[in-house]
Scaffold this motif. Structure first.
Motif, PDB file in Angstrom:
ATOM      1  N   ASP A 130       0.675  -1.311  -0.059  1.00 29.99           N
ATOM      2  CA  ASP A 130      -0.037  -0.357   0.255  1.00 29.99           C
ATOM      3  C   ASP A 130       1.130   1.241  -0.029  1.00 29.99           C
ATOM      4  OD1 ASP A 130      -2.415  -1.612  -0.072  1.00 29.99           O
ATOM      5  OD2 ASP A 130      -3.043  -0.976   2.489  1.00 29.99           O
ATOM      6  N   PHE A 131       0.428   2.624  -0.750  1.00 31.17           N
ATOM      7  CA  PHE A 131       0.735   3.506  -0.738  1.00 31.17           C
ATOM      8  C   PHE A 131       1.086   4.212   0.879  1.00 31.17           C
ATOM      9  CE2 PHE A 131       0.317   3.427  -5.042  1.00 31.17           C
ATOM     10  CZ  PHE A 131       1.558   4.657  -5.724  1.00 31.17           C
ATOM     11  N   ARG A 188       6.581   6.322 -17.525  1.00 33.09           N
ATOM     12  CA  ARG A 188       7.225   5.013 -18.259  1.00 33.09           C
ATOM     13  C   ARG A 188       6.364   4.014 -17.742  1.00 33.09           C
ATOM     14  NH1 ARG A 188       8.976   5.195 -21.870  1.00 33.09           N
ATOM     15  NH2 ARG A 188      10.115   3.097 -22.158  1.00 33.09           N
ATOM     16  N   GLY A 189       4.997   4.496 -17.568  1.00 29.41           N
ATOM     17  CA  GLY A 189       4.183   3.413 -16.280  1.00 29.41           C
ATOM     18  C   GLY A 189       4.895   2.179 -15.531  1.00 29.41           C
ATOM     19  N   LEU A 190       5.478   2.936 -14.648  1.00 25.67           N
ATOM     20  CA  LEU A 190       6.152   2.550 -13.125  1.00 25.67           C
ATOM     21  C   LEU A 190       5.997   3.340 -12.304  1.00 25.67           C
ATOM     22  CD1 LEU A 190       9.530   2.147 -14.591  1.00 25.67           C
ATOM     23  CD2 LEU A 190       7.844   0.014 -14.396  1.00 25.67           C
ATOM     24  N   ILE A 191       6.101   2.454 -11.038  1.00 24.70           N
ATOM     25  CA  ILE A 191       5.695   3.528  -9.291  1.00 24.70           C
ATOM     26  C   ILE A 191       6.979   2.958  -9.496  1.00 24.70           C
ATOM     27  CG2 ILE A 191       5.140   3.110  -7.484  1.00 24.70           C
ATOM     28  CD1 ILE A 191       2.272   1.594  -9.143  1.00 24.70           C
ATOM     29  N   GLU A 224       0.828  -0.676 -13.948  1.00 26.71           N
ATOM     30  CA  GLU A 224      -0.859  -1.263 -15.018  1.00 26.71           C
ATOM     31  C   GLU A 224      -1.231  -2.080 -13.963  1.00 26.71           C
ATOM     32  OE1 GLU A 224      -2.067  -3.052 -18.832  1.00 26.71           O
ATOM     33  OE2 GLU A 224      -0.386  -2.138 -18.582  1.00 26.71           O
ATOM     34  N   GLY A 225      -2.590  -2.662 -13.500  1.00 31.28           N
ATOM     35  CA  GLY A 225      -2.946  -3.476 -12.588  1.00 31.28           C
ATOM     36  C   GLY A 225      -2.747  -3.718 -11.309  1.00 31.28           C
ATOM     37  N   PHE A 226      -1.180  -1.851 -10.941  1.00 28.57           N
ATOM     38  CA  PHE A 226      -1.619  -1.655  -9.591  1.00 28.57           C
ATOM     39  C   PHE A 226      -2.582  -1.827  -8.450  1.00 28.57           C
ATOM     40  CE2 PHE A 226      -0.699   0.057  -5.944  1.00 28.57           C
ATOM     41  CZ  PHE A 226       0.768  -0.078  -5.159  1.00 28.57           C
ATOM     42  N   GLN A 235       0.665 -10.421  -5.331  1.00 28.95           N
ATOM     43  CA  GLN A 235       2.065  -9.805  -5.565  1.00 28.95           C
ATOM     44  C   GLN A 235       2.197  -8.841  -6.329  1.00 28.95           C
ATOM     45  OE1 GLN A 235       5.266  -9.543  -3.059  1.00 28.95           O
ATOM     46  NE2 GLN A 235       3.444 -10.639  -2.073  1.00 28.95           N
ATOM     47  N   GLN A 236       2.506  -7.718  -6.453  1.00 27.00           N
ATOM     48  CA  GLN A 236       2.962  -7.050  -7.509  1.00 27.00           C
ATOM     49  C   GLN A 236       4.187  -7.227  -8.519  1.00 27.00           C
ATOM     50  OE1 GLN A 236       1.324  -4.344  -7.894  1.00 27.00           O
ATOM     51  NE2 GLN A 236      -0.270  -3.931  -6.577  1.00 27.00           N
TER      52      GLN A 236
END
Length: 309
Positions: A130-131, A188-191, A224-226, A235-236
């Motif tokens: 979680d954030f 870039r579609g990332l976290i 995407e999908g997070f 799992q991420q």
């Protein structure tokens, strides 16, 4: 470029890390050569990974360039694909670990029932990954050998490891660079999940040193999908060198006494190299160009760069 130790005119020191070889020149400059060595569980694995050094060095170059408007950094030149020349400075003996999500060490602490990490109070009711409401800083003291040690900002200041004024500045820089890193990752579609920064001081000015936002120093999730995975308790999908640690664990190795590193086949070494190149292209949005530079050519370019400083 091979993995042997070099010698430079005016060299005054040398440090061989797990991955990096660092040369001090006239106590003014540093040459950091990022080797193709790979480590996991505090062990350097027996076989190098082709182009890994170039991947890490060039990601760091790109990310330091993208954040130098926030805080200056140590880099003066990148004369070869896996070597950087920069300023030698007095380093702060802490690593500024910053976390946007409840992952890794923070999650293991939280799962154990503790709600404080490095003096930071963690909110109730969070699930793994979680954030956090806002990013948190969980510093560590730098260990010359073995693992770095968790410490709180209060302990750092009380023990005089870093002055209160300078530590507060390090915190501001850390959060600002992390925010920039999260913005770049989002494009870039990332976290950008968590990372660490190291700082030094030269002529009274704080600068960023070493590398930033590489897959060796940072953890990334795919955006995407997070949310769907969080809701489902899955799992991420990670973008990091975690796949190497997973392979080692699957083959019975976690760095414990008596354990043997499993045989790294040619196929496995090639697959790791390809994964690192994928990491480069995903994180930077640029096409990776393999560059093979001989030791003689690399040394000549580095020496020419030093002479021009």
């Amino acid at each position: 470029m091979s993995d042997s130790t070099l010698q430079f005119p005016g060299q005054t020191g040398f440090y061989k890390g797990k991955v990096r070889d660092v040369y001090s020149i006239e106590d003014k400059w540093l040459v950091m050569v990022v080797s193709n060595r790979i480590s996991a569980f505090d062990v350097v694995l027996p076989r190098p990974i082709p182009y890994k050094g170039q991947v890490l060095n060039q990601i760091a170059e790109i990310m330091l360039e993208a954040t130098k408007d926030i805080v200056p950094n140590w880099v003066k030149a990148v004369p070869t694909p896996n070597a950087t020349v920069g300023i030698k400075c007095e380093t702060f003996p802490v690593e500024m670990v910053v976390r946007g999500n409840l992952t890794g060490h923070a999650w293991r602490t939280y799962k154990s029932g503790l709600r404080t990490l490095c003096g930071v109070t963690l909110p109730e009711g969070l699930k793994e990954n979680d954030f956090f409401p806002t990013p948190i800083i969980t510093p560590t003291t730098k260990a010359h050998e073995g693992h770095d040690v968790d410490i709180s900002r209060e302990e750092i200041i009380a023990q005089g490891i870093v002055s209160k004024e300078e530590y507060e500045q390090l915190e501001k820089y850390t959060l600002a660079i992390f925010e920039r890193g999260r913005q770049l990752a989002a494009e870039r579609g990332l976290i950008l999940v968590d990372t660490k920064y190291e700082f030094g001081k030269v002529d009274g000015k704080i600068i960023v040193i070493d590398e930033i936002h590489t897959p060796d120093s940072s953890r990334y999730f795919y955006a995407e999908g997070f949310e769907e995975k969080q809701k489902a308790g899955e799992q991420q999908k990670q973008l990091s060198k975690e796949f190497v640690r997973e392979w080692l664990m699957e083959n019975g190795f976690q760095g414990k006494d008596g354990q043997q590193v499993p045989v790294m086949t040619d196929e496995f070494v090639t697959s790791v190299s390809e994964r690192y190149i994928e990491l480069f292209e995903k994180i930077t949005g640029r096409t990776f160009v393999k560059e093979d530079v001989s030791e003689e050519e690399a040394k000549a370019k580095i020496v020419a760069t030093l002479q021009a400083l």
